[in-house]
Design an enzyme around this catalytic site. Sequence first.
Site, PDB file in Angstrom:
ATOM      1  CD  GLU A 184       8.824  -6.080   3.763  1.00 34.76           C
ATOM      2  OE1 GLU A 184       7.808  -5.649   3.157  1.00 34.76           O
ATOM      3  OE2 GLU A 184       9.940  -5.550   3.670  1.00 34.76           O
TER       4      GLU A 184
ATOM      5  CD  GLU B  96      10.252  -4.917  -1.327  1.00 35.16           C
ATOM      6  OE1 GLU B  96      10.139  -3.811  -1.880  1.00 35.16           O
ATOM      7  OE2 GLU B  96       9.353  -5.428  -0.649  1.00 35.16           O
TER       8      GLU B  96
ATOM      9  CD1 TRP C 178       4.244   0.443  -1.907  1.00 37.61           C
ATOM     10  CD2 TRP C 178       5.386   2.069  -2.915  1.00 37.61           C
ATOM     11  NE1 TRP C 178       5.395   0.633  -1.183  1.00 37.61           N
ATOM     12  CE2 TRP C 178       6.121   1.628  -1.784  1.00 37.61           C
ATOM     13  CE3 TRP C 178       5.911   3.088  -3.698  1.00 37.61           C
ATOM     14  CZ2 TRP C 178       7.350   2.175  -1.433  1.00 37.61           C
ATOM     15  CZ3 TRP C 178       7.137   3.634  -3.348  1.00 37.61           C
ATOM     16  CH2 TRP C 178       7.840   3.176  -2.227  1.00 37.61           C
TER      17      TRP C 178
ATOM     18  CB  CYS D 171      23.852   3.501 -10.456  1.00 40.87           C
ATOM     19  SG  CYS D 171      24.795   2.595 -11.712  1.00 40.87           S
TER      20      CYS D 171
END
Length: 661
Positions: free
Chosen positions: A299, A142, A308, A107
């Site tokens: 990247e 990211e 993913w 967080c």
Amino acid sequence: MQVGVDYYPEHWDPALWAQDALAMKSAGISLVRLAEFAWSRLEPTEGRFDFTWLDEAISLFHAQNIKVVIGTPTAAPPRWLVEQYPDVLPVNHQQQRVYPGVRCHRCYNSPSLRQCAQRIIEQLTQHYADHPAVIGWQTDNEIVANDCHCEHCRRAFTTWLQRKYGALSNLNHQWGTVVWSGEYGSWSQVTTPLGGSPYQNPSLLLDFCRFTSDSAADFNRFQAELIRQYCPDHFITHNLWGYPVVGDYYDLFASMDFAAVDYYPSTDLQHDEKANIYHGALTLDLTRGVKRRNFWVMEQLSGTPGCWHPMSRAPFPGMIRAYAWQSISRGADVVVNFRWRTARVGAEQFWHGLLDHHGHPGRRLREFSQFSQEVARLAEVIDGTQLHNDVAILFSHQQLNAFTVQPQCDGFNYFNNVKQLHRVLVQQGIGIDVINWLERIDDYKIVIAPYLFLENATVVATLERFVTAGGIVVLTTRSGVKHDNNVCQPDDLPGLLSRLAGVRVAEYDPVGHDRQQIRLGAEMVGCSQWCDIVEPTTATILGCYASDYFSGQAAVTVNAFGKGQVYYIGTVLDDRGYQRFFAPIIRACAIEFCPDLPRDVELSIRSDQDKRVLFVLNLSKENKTVALTEYSRYDAFTGEPVAGELLLAPFDVRILIEPRQ
């Protein structure tokens, strides 16, 4: 110009490091990114740091004259941190902690995270501030806006709202909380949008998007300030991961020196729905527009993606090289491929790098080496060149989030509709800048300002000045619908833009997938999603509907305003409709374009005061033929003059130099 790779020495036997550094040098690599997920190795227990392994790896790269970018490891808090400081974990809308198991379990508003992040960043930056191999830093990895509902976020959100609205009565008024007895009687009743329902007050939902975006940007700024304190001579960037996302990238990168992107174009050119966050040329143009300058790819595609989602197809021969050159053609000054070795451990074992699990050189490494050798040959030619385009599309995370909060009709998607506009122009060889809707636009001939759903008086004034001075603006349907607080404005659509557009919307029909017809000049074209029934006030009709109950009513108009013109498109045209619409405007502005450009062939121009560098890329598996406009040019690799048609093999790349006359 530089070519690099992402490398994870902590994943491999140290006996391989020297071998890898030597092989990288042979492949033309001059830069590596390291350590962005290595917090547990850099700080094994709280306050005990171990940089010896990273020192050894960096020394090996330094010996090969390979420069290093270090990533701050804050995207992967280690187990000890989560155990000792559970408040670092996000809390979901059901008030449950989101426990680690992957990365990005933090967080941004957690005091414990800030404290521990500050300590590791200070240690890293002080340790490597004077190392001759270290040239810059990547913050985190990211960063996206967390949907966190912990007590720290609730208090921070309340403070954010108090700064914005002042009195609670003003918040109640601005949000319209009288609906469904949602009025707040005290600030203690104001929470983040708990429960997860998409039907909560839309003003609350949009402001929460803004708050989470601001929290992410502040976390990035917090890191940048620490790095600059100890490494004032190093650059700082961050790697955005694609579109669309909730967080506002323009705010996120305000504290960065330049933008960087992680770019994995689809390897299944026809059916790869898994890779739909990487939108080809649009991703690159959006990245360049974040800082309105050249950027890095941190990247880049190296092999079959898979982690993913199930694995995609292997890159077709030539694809790795072609897409790397595509990045450069659209403003990348550095291309860093992900990754050197394919991981044998962890979740990303099937996100393939340049070397497969066995580590033996193969087709992909040979293709990458060809690209790196070509970059070395042309570095002197390309260094210092930039893109200078005459057309801009205004992009807004605010509009994206507002449309997400309240979808307008079946098939209507803000990002996909912007993507279509961009794609239609790219398919005609037109260079496009995609920029923040709040920025200056004086340098362009044409500005496309699509779907300005939320009104902004400053943006309207900017557009009016631009058109008055002779510019051309293209507006679309679903503009001027709401105030900034996400409540509908009471005037005729398109609201504050009505005077500029010279129209009022008498009625609208959310037609969704029910396709309609428009007579645009002498041609019939298709449209869908939304149909504004337009009544000109000062505008001239260019196109009328030719179907349904609104047949014969205006759909597309143009309005003279000052020295310029404003076009209004009251629907979402099909590709042919946009081609038919834009062609005469592009010609009138004397902008170079190629209406007969074959599908999947891209043109892009980087230039400086001495020359233009024209990139011609065939991003398909078929042979293509391109007829270029007459121009004095020569091949950058061979020096041979180039004239007439170009024959392009699958994934072929031609780079042509056009000296200034």
